[in-house]
Write an enzyme that holds these catalytic residues in place. Structure first.
Site, mmCIF file in Angstrom:
data_model
loop_
_atom_site.group_PDB
_atom_site.id
_atom_site.type_symbol
_atom_site.label_atom_id
_atom_site.label_comp_id
_atom_site.label_asym_id
_atom_site.label_seq_id
_atom_site.Cartn_x
_atom_site.Cartn_y
_atom_site.Cartn_z
ATOM 1 N N ASP A 109 0.853 -1.266 -0.079
ATOM 2 C CA ASP A 109 -0.034 -0.041 -0.098
ATOM 3 C C ASP A 109 0.788 1.226 -0.017
ATOM 4 O O ASP A 109 2.008 1.112 0.304
ATOM 5 C CB ASP A 109 -1.013 -0.077 1.278
ATOM 6 N N ASN A 143 -7.248 -3.157 14.046
ATOM 7 C CA ASN A 143 -8.544 -3.205 13.757
ATOM 8 C C ASN A 143 -8.847 -4.509 12.823
ATOM 9 O O ASN A 143 -9.849 -4.568 12.209
ATOM 10 C CB ASN A 143 -9.080 -1.939 12.967
ATOM 11 N N HIS A 157 -7.230 -5.212 10.029
ATOM 12 C CA HIS A 157 -6.903 -4.829 8.355
ATOM 13 C C HIS A 157 -5.581 -5.671 7.815
ATOM 14 O O HIS A 157 -4.567 -5.908 8.756
ATOM 15 C CB HIS A 157 -6.802 -3.472 8.147
ATOM 16 N N GLU A 160 -9.806 -2.269 4.927
ATOM 17 C CA GLU A 160 -10.054 -1.854 6.504
ATOM 18 C C GLU A 160 -11.399 -2.701 6.670
ATOM 19 O O GLU A 160 -11.988 -3.365 5.826
ATOM 20 C CB GLU A 160 -10.451 -0.578 6.586
HETATM 21 P P1 PGA Z 1 2.593 -2.021 12.435
HETATM 22 O O1 PGA Z 1 1.169 -1.982 11.386
HETATM 23 O O2 PGA Z 1 3.388 -2.883 12.123
HETATM 24 O O3 PGA Z 1 2.967 -0.547 12.338
HETATM 25 O O4 PGA Z 1 1.647 -2.181 13.739
HETATM 26 C C1 PGA Z 1 0.816 -3.065 10.726
HETATM 27 C C2 PGA Z 1 -0.415 -2.866 10.080
HETATM 28 O O5 PGA Z 1 -1.064 -1.914 10.160
HETATM 29 O O6 PGA Z 1 -0.626 -3.710 8.944
#
Ligand code: PGA
Length: 239
Positions: free
Chosen positions: A67, A132, A134, A139
């Site tokens: 992304d 959450n 995702h 999302e």
């Molecule tokens: P993070 O993000 O490694 O910063 O916790 C993971 C994600 O949002 O997929």
């Protein structure tokens, strides 16, 4: 689904980088799916170490990132291209022409998926999970049939990612993400997770019902997923 519960973040990163090293030795032309965020930092650092020791080369690989924020230029220090450059690409022998981000294909994001297919598909996708549930920026309530596209970030994601920005207001509201279907087409997925704050969502994703409410739960239906997490993230498994 293979699940490895490791002592700590270092061990999670070590196991993940060892798997990638084995793949690159066997298949120097591998197609890798890459993720950003805090979780893969040590994994990338380990890969740089293995490159410096001449154990592996990235010369012939191709990479597709999960992304990217829509409104940030590649030189913005919060863009994911910049993140990859700083933490991996600038330290290894990869040809930057072989590194792809979904925003490069704006507005024809279908061509991102086409490009992946053209190169034969992703051999190994590195994946994290959001608090959450995702995966990439898919999302909650994103369709399992989704492809690479523009999305609005969830409020929870904006708040969580605000730690990298001046304030919450400065976090872009929109991004481009690989779709869930695109992710599920990777031949192998390594899901890496650490920290207590992910424990509840990880439990729901791995053992709860498969539902768009928890996008990562779709991984239960993938044939070749390796989940590597630390004890803190796995603390709800016993309950
Ligand atoms: P993070 O993000 O490694 O910063 O916790 C993971 C994600 O949002 O997929």
């Amino acid at each position: 689904m293979e699940i490895y519960i490791e002592k700590n973040y270092n061990d999670v990163s070590k196991r993940a980088s060892d798997i990638i090293t084995t793949l690159l030795k066997k298949r120097p032309t591998a197609i890798l799916g890459l993720s950003t965020g805090s979780t893969p930092l040590k994994l990338y650092n380990n890969l740089v170490g293995k490159f410096k020791k001449k154990e592996i080369s990235f010369k012939k690989i191709k990479t597709f990132n999960l992304d990217e924020y829509l409104s940030l230029s590649p030189t913005d220090e919060n863009s994911y291209r910049y993140f990859m450059w700083k933490n991996l690409f600038s330290k290894i022998d990869i040809d930057v022409k072989n590194t792809f981000f979904p925003t490069d294909f704006k507005p024809n994001y279908k061509n991102y998926d086409k490009k992946i297919k053209l190169f034969g598909g992703i051999d190994l996708q590195i994946l994290g999970i959001g608090r959450n549930g995702h995966i990439a920026f898919n999302e909650p309530n994103a369709k399992f049939s989704s492809r690479t596209r523009e999305i609005f970030l969830a409020k929870t994601t904006i708040e969580y990612n605000a730690r990298f920005f001046k304030d919450t207001e400065s976090v872009p509201k929109k991004a481009v993400t690989m779709g869930i279907k695109t992710i599920m087409e990777a031949r192998q997925i390594i899901l890496i997770i650490n920290g207590e704050n992910k424990s509840k969502i990880v439990y729901d994703a791995l053992f709860g019902s498969v539902s768009t409410k928890v996008p990562a739960s779709i991984l239960q239906r993938h044939k070749n997923v390796i989940v590597i997490l630390d004890k803190m993230a796995a603390q709800d498994f016993k309950k």
